[in-house]
Motif scaffolding. Structure first.
Motif, short mmCIF file in Angstrom:
data_model
loop_
_atom_site.label_atom_id
_atom_site.label_comp_id
_atom_site.label_asym_id
_atom_site.label_seq_id
_atom_site.Cartn_x
_atom_site.Cartn_y
_atom_site.Cartn_z
N ASP A 3 0.82 -1.21 0.00
CA ASP A 3 0.00 0.00 0.00
C ASP A 3 0.85 1.26 0.00
OD1 ASP A 3 -2.76 1.26 0.43
OD2 ASP A 3 -1.59 2.11 2.08
N ALA A 4 1.92 1.25 0.76
CA ALA A 4 2.76 2.45 0.87
C ALA A 4 3.48 2.76 -0.43
CB ALA A 4 3.76 2.28 2.00
N GLU A 5 3.63 1.76 -1.31
CA GLU A 5 4.34 1.97 -2.57
C GLU A 5 3.43 2.38 -3.71
OE1 GLU A 5 8.00 -1.21 -2.11
OE2 GLU A 5 6.00 -1.95 -2.64
N MET A 6 2.13 2.32 -3.51
CA MET A 6 1.20 2.72 -4.56
C MET A 6 1.20 4.23 -4.68
SD MET A 6 -2.12 0.23 -4.35
CE MET A 6 -2.47 0.49 -2.62
N ASP A 7 1.44 4.72 -5.90
CA ASP A 7 1.39 6.16 -6.11
C ASP A 7 -0.06 6.61 -6.11
OD1 ASP A 7 2.40 8.64 -6.47
OD2 ASP A 7 2.95 8.37 -8.58
N THR A 8 -0.34 7.71 -5.47
CA THR A 8 -1.71 8.20 -5.35
C THR A 8 -1.92 9.41 -6.25
OG1 THR A 8 -1.11 9.60 -3.46
CG2 THR A 8 -1.88 7.37 -2.97
N PRO A 9 -3.19 9.68 -6.60
CA PRO A 9 -4.41 8.96 -6.24
C PRO A 9 -4.58 7.70 -7.07
CG PRO A 9 -4.95 10.82 -7.64
CD PRO A 9 -3.47 10.91 -7.39
N VAL A 10 -5.15 6.66 -6.44
CA VAL A 10 -5.33 5.40 -7.14
C VAL A 10 -6.57 4.68 -6.60
CG1 VAL A 10 -3.74 4.24 -5.54
CG2 VAL A 10 -4.24 3.19 -7.75
N PRO A 11 -7.45 4.21 -7.49
CA PRO A 11 -8.59 3.40 -7.04
C PRO A 11 -8.12 1.98 -6.76
CG PRO A 11 -8.72 3.76 -9.40
CD PRO A 11 -7.50 4.48 -8.94
N VAL A 12 -8.55 1.45 -5.64
CA VAL A 12 -8.15 0.11 -5.21
C VAL A 12 -9.41 -0.70 -4.93
CG1 VAL A 12 -6.88 -1.25 -3.50
CG2 VAL A 12 -6.00 1.00 -4.21
N ILE A 13 -9.49 -1.91 -5.51
CA ILE A 13 -10.66 -2.75 -5.27
C ILE A 13 -10.25 -3.98 -4.47
CG2 ILE A 13 -11.86 -1.95 -7.33
CD1 ILE A 13 -11.19 -4.58 -8.67
N ASP A 14 -11.15 -4.41 -3.63
CA ASP A 14 -10.98 -5.62 -2.83
C ASP A 14 -11.78 -6.73 -3.50
OD1 ASP A 14 -11.41 -7.67 -0.89
OD2 ASP A 14 -10.87 -6.27 0.71
N VAL A 243 -10.72 5.15 -3.26
CA VAL A 243 -9.64 5.91 -3.89
C VAL A 243 -8.62 6.23 -2.79
CG1 VAL A 243 -8.98 7.97 -5.13
CG2 VAL A 243 -11.18 6.87 -5.63
N HIS A 244 -7.42 5.69 -2.94
CA HIS A 244 -6.35 5.97 -1.98
C HIS A 244 -5.73 7.31 -2.32
CE1 HIS A 244 -5.67 1.69 -0.28
NE2 HIS A 244 -6.89 1.79 -0.76
N ALA A 245 -5.56 8.13 -1.32
CA ALA A 245 -5.06 9.50 -1.50
C ALA A 245 -4.00 9.80 -0.47
CB ALA A 245 -6.22 10.49 -1.37
N THR A 246 -3.25 10.86 -0.72
CA THR A 246 -2.20 11.30 0.21
C THR A 246 -2.50 12.72 0.67
OG1 THR A 246 -0.54 9.94 -0.92
CG2 THR A 246 0.28 11.76 0.45
N VAL A 247 -2.30 12.95 1.96
CA VAL A 247 -2.41 14.31 2.49
C VAL A 247 -1.16 15.07 2.07
CG1 VAL A 247 -2.59 15.73 4.56
CG2 VAL A 247 -3.78 13.51 4.45
N VAL A 248 -1.33 16.12 1.27
CA VAL A 248 -0.18 16.84 0.72
C VAL A 248 0.02 18.20 1.38
CG1 VAL A 248 -0.28 15.67 -1.50
CG2 VAL A 248 -1.60 17.77 -1.17
N VAL A 332 -6.12 -0.85 -8.99
CA VAL A 332 -5.28 -1.87 -8.35
C VAL A 332 -6.20 -2.84 -7.64
CG1 VAL A 332 -3.60 -2.29 -6.52
CG2 VAL A 332 -3.25 -0.40 -8.11
N ARG A 333 -5.98 -4.11 -7.83
CA ARG A 333 -6.83 -5.13 -7.21
C ARG A 333 -6.08 -5.79 -6.05
NH1 ARG A 333 -6.15 -8.38 -12.69
NH2 ARG A 333 -4.42 -9.74 -12.17
N THR A 334 -6.81 -6.08 -5.00
CA THR A 334 -6.26 -6.77 -3.84
C THR A 334 -7.13 -7.97 -3.51
OG1 THR A 334 -7.53 -5.46 -2.23
CG2 THR A 334 -5.39 -4.58 -2.91
N ARG A 335 -6.54 -8.91 -2.83
CA ARG A 335 -7.27 -10.09 -2.36
C ARG A 335 -6.63 -10.55 -1.05
NH1 ARG A 335 -10.50 -13.75 -5.24
NH2 ARG A 335 -9.71 -13.02 -7.25
N GLY A 336 -7.47 -10.80 -0.04
CA GLY A 336 -6.94 -11.21 1.25
C GLY A 336 -6.02 -10.17 1.87
#
Length: 356
Positions: A3-14, A243-248, A332-336
């Motif tokens: 998660d920390a390496e994903m550049d934001t903003p990025v939609p992530v699905i579970d 949507v994963h975002a960063t406080v800038v 970005v897709r995630t599982r478990g």
């Protein structure tokens, strides 16, 4: 990648939540004898459409021909076009699709009917027609049973097309009375209404109460969003896309800025009874994304006991997930709880931007 390496903003699905949502809807339809024809405008991803069909959907719904072209290329073979198809250019594209897949099209006027008939002639294959009627949204659809019957008669009299039934959106209190009156009038005219297709996720769990409905078109249920949670058809635990975002920036103690504006979240709002702002920050539910510019999200923190720091990652639940997906080339897709697939988890939104 984590998660920390994903550049934001990025939609992530579970994907675990996605699969639970898909099974729940298919089980609901099976229980109540409804055919499920999911609307792919929410996810726009062929892999997910194929999974919906594998679980029991009879086919899919597309809004635009560009979406249908992507889906047919991926192997989907039963498609309802729920949007008017008008003109020679679209007739040629529809005809090309009809040579490769079973196609149905909703119409509410003779011009649209002629376009579909032209497409069927070019394809050398029959195309099904659903006459669309208005259930109170005041959008497309004939407004009286007499108009529906007249259009159905025109379909029956037109070479290359087949009258399959009726369609409406949304299914509302006006739907069942219209269906009942239509069945009586059509029976008297000797025309069979083979299917009645209705749609809409916001009140989906009561659709079986709409007498006469045979098929359900729903899209948002695959991910859910702030609006469906607010409507009571889902919980926060059912929401599969954030949507994963960063406080800038933190210009003042009461204000933060995230790198996620209207180009990532859209400018859609929800009803005041559901909440304020342009999405819900899951880690700080009392925060309000009170304004969005194209790349900036201005967040009011005045009601928050705890507050984010510069550089902190947050997850934003969109107000309207369909629009958000269409704003991004990939998800970005995630599982478990882990990045899925080859370690990047990047999944193209293949039908994104197909607005024609």
């Amino acid at each position: 990648m984590n998660d920390a390496e994903m550049d934001t903003p990025v939609p992530v699905i579970d994907l675990d939540i996605v699969m639970a949502n898909l099974r729940r809807m298919q089980d609901y339809c099976d229980l109540h004898g409804l055919k499920l024809r999911p609307h792919i405008k929410t996810h726009k991803m062929p892999d997910l459409a194929l999974e919906q069909v594998r679980l029991g959907a009879v086919g899919i719904t597309c809004q635009k021909l560009g979406e249908a072209e992507v889906m047919v290329d991926a192997g989907l073979t039963d498609i309802l076009m729920s949007y008017p198809v008008i003109g020679a250019a679209k007739a040629a594209r529809l005809g090309a699709l009809a040579r490769r897949a079973t196609m149905r099209v909703a119409v509410d006027n003779p011009v649209a009917l002629r376009t579909v008939a032209d497409a069927a002639s070019q394809a050398g294959r029959e195309i099904g027609i659903l006459v669309e009627f208005d259930s109170g949204r005041l959008r497309t659809g004939v407004t009286t049973v007499d108009e529906a019957l007249a259009l159905a008669r025109a379909v029956v009299a037109t070479d290359g097309v087949r009258f399959d039934g009726l369609m409406t959106y949304p299914s509302s209190a006006a739907t069942a009375p219209f269906i009942a009156a239509a069945k009586e009038a059509f029976a008297a005219a000797g025309i069979e209404i083979g299917m009645v297709s209705g749609g809409g996720t916001p009140d989906v769990w009561s659709k079986h109460e709409t007498v006469g409905l045979t098929e359900l078109r729903v899209g948002t249920y695959i991910f859910h969003d702030r609006a469906t949670v607010g409507n009571g058809v889902a919980t926060l635990d059912d929401c599969a896309l954030h949507v994963h975002a960063t406080v800038v920036s933190r210009p003042t103690p009461d204000r933060a800025v995230i790198d996620t504006g209207s180009k990532s979240l859209s400018s859609d709002l929800v009803a005041p009874s559901v909440g304020k702002g342009f999405g819900m920050i899951r880690e700080y539910p009392d925060a309000v994304i009170e304004r969005v510019n194209e790349e900036h999200g201005m967040v009011d923190l005045s009601a928050c006991a705890a507050r984010p720091e510069i550089g902190e990652r947050v997850r934003v639940l969109p107000n309207h997930v369909c629009v958000v997906v269409n704003l991004h080339d990939t998800v970005v897709r995630t599982r478990g709880g882990e990045i899925d697939g080859d370690g990047t988890g990047v999944w193209p939104v293949a039908a994104r931007g197909r607005s024609r």
